[in-house]
Design a protein around this motif. Sequence first.
Motif, short mmCIF file in Angstrom:
data_model
loop_
_atom_site.label_atom_id
_atom_site.label_comp_id
_atom_site.label_asym_id
_atom_site.label_seq_id
_atom_site.Cartn_x
_atom_site.Cartn_y
_atom_site.Cartn_z
N GLU A 167 1.22 6.07 0.82
CA GLU A 167 1.66 5.60 2.68
C GLU A 167 0.04 6.24 3.28
O GLU A 167 -0.38 6.18 3.93
N ALA A 168 -0.46 6.73 2.09
CA ALA A 168 -2.01 6.99 2.31
C ALA A 168 -2.56 5.97 3.15
O ALA A 168 -3.89 6.60 3.77
N LEU A 169 -2.56 4.88 2.82
CA LEU A 169 -3.31 3.56 3.25
C LEU A 169 -2.36 2.26 4.09
O LEU A 169 -2.89 1.38 5.18
N GLN A 170 -0.76 2.54 5.05
CA GLN A 170 0.01 2.30 5.40
C GLN A 170 -0.95 1.85 7.42
O GLN A 170 0.31 1.44 7.70
N SER A 171 -1.41 2.72 7.76
CA SER A 171 -1.55 2.35 8.49
C SER A 171 -1.95 0.77 9.25
O SER A 171 -1.93 -0.20 8.29
N ASP A 172 -2.30 0.37 11.04
CA ASP A 172 -2.76 -1.12 10.52
C ASP A 172 -4.07 -1.51 10.98
O ASP A 172 -4.71 -1.89 11.30
N LYS A 173 -5.02 -0.13 10.86
CA LYS A 173 -6.14 0.00 11.15
C LYS A 173 -7.38 -1.02 9.84
O LYS A 173 -6.37 -1.08 8.79
N ARG A 176 1.14 -1.35 -0.47
CA ARG A 176 0.14 0.21 0.17
C ARG A 176 0.72 1.26 0.09
O ARG A 176 1.66 1.21 0.93
N SER A 218 -9.51 -1.62 8.05
CA SER A 218 -10.17 -0.39 7.07
C SER A 218 -9.19 -0.12 5.72
O SER A 218 -9.42 -0.29 4.94
N ASP A 219 -8.02 0.19 5.97
CA ASP A 219 -6.56 0.32 5.76
C ASP A 219 -6.08 -0.80 5.53
O ASP A 219 -5.42 -1.03 4.52
N ASN A 250 -8.00 -2.26 2.34
CA ASN A 250 -8.00 -1.44 1.46
C ASN A 250 -6.94 -1.50 0.29
O ASN A 250 -5.80 -2.43 0.32
N THR A 291 -4.41 1.10 -2.67
CA THR A 291 -4.27 2.84 -3.24
C THR A 291 -4.02 2.42 -4.88
O THR A 291 -3.08 3.52 -5.26
#
Length: 341
Positions: free
Chosen positions: A154-160, A152, A162-163, A166, A168
Amino acid sequence: MNRFRKLYEKEKKCRLNGDTIEEYHAWKEQTRETLKKLIGLNQMESCMLDARTLEVVELEGGVIREKVVIQVEPDVYMPFFILLPPRSEDSNTCYLALPGHMGAGKYAVAGCDEIPVVADQIKVFHYDYGMQLAKLGHVVICPDIRGFGERREEALQSDKESDFINGTCFHLAHMAEPLGQTVIGMHVWDMMRLLDYVKERAGWNFEKIGCVGFSGGGMITLWLTALDDRIHKACISGYFYGYQDSLLELNGNCSCNYVPHLWKYVDMGDIGALLAPRNIVIQSAREDHLNGKRGLQNVFEQLDIMKKAYHIFDKEECLYHDIREGGHCFHNEILNRFVSL
Ligand SMILES: [Zn+2]
């Protein structure tokens, strides 16, 4: 919308044509070159594969899962799982199992249901076809395609959750297209590099490579098989229909589906015609909303273009249309038939 419909309906420049095998090959060669240019494949830069094995674990049921990473372009790395069955049913064939959206890349396809959000997606889409193939006794490779899983942006690299689940594609498309590249082109390139790995790995002598993918994974399977003869057979699920109904009228679909200028040259059936005369399964679900407002009619029309190509080879029996009830999900009942091809 009406203006775009009219533009779409203009004569396309690379429609399947020809009645003989020679004419077909001439069309295939020219169309492949055109498609490669359109998706920016000629711009991709080769490099050493630099393959490294990062992890080997034994899973329940005796399947061994290796995690390997290769370099696909200079400083661009692709991790993937290789599932090795305890007992091989067919030592001649290896399978690529490709992910679509909302499956966290390799994790859902490789059946990583110990991750709760992945387990949910496997239930919804029957996404674990890579693991199902391994349980049937086959060597299966499940890659992280660009923008998904560990790849992924940077925009969606968290461990949440939903990220994590998902992708990118949106960000990749925005960076790539003004540079003359496309998301489909990057996916196809990476999968070609994966085929290089399969061919080069010491101790592996697979004569045949099969490819299976659902939804966005079906999209990559279609394009890869169209552009690379190293794929001997393919199963494309939930991604085969006419562009006008499914991507022009349904214009909220993900950016990764769109290739600048593509619709001036081909419809999806023409890309499918490049797969002839190999063994191909097209799987469609009757209620899949992505078929567009005319439903399966939008699939049959494209399949008819493919059938013309198979007819040239007198190999109609090598193209199988698997129609299932229900909505947008993989139907893994097809896998037994697919592996027997
Ligand atoms: Zn996408």
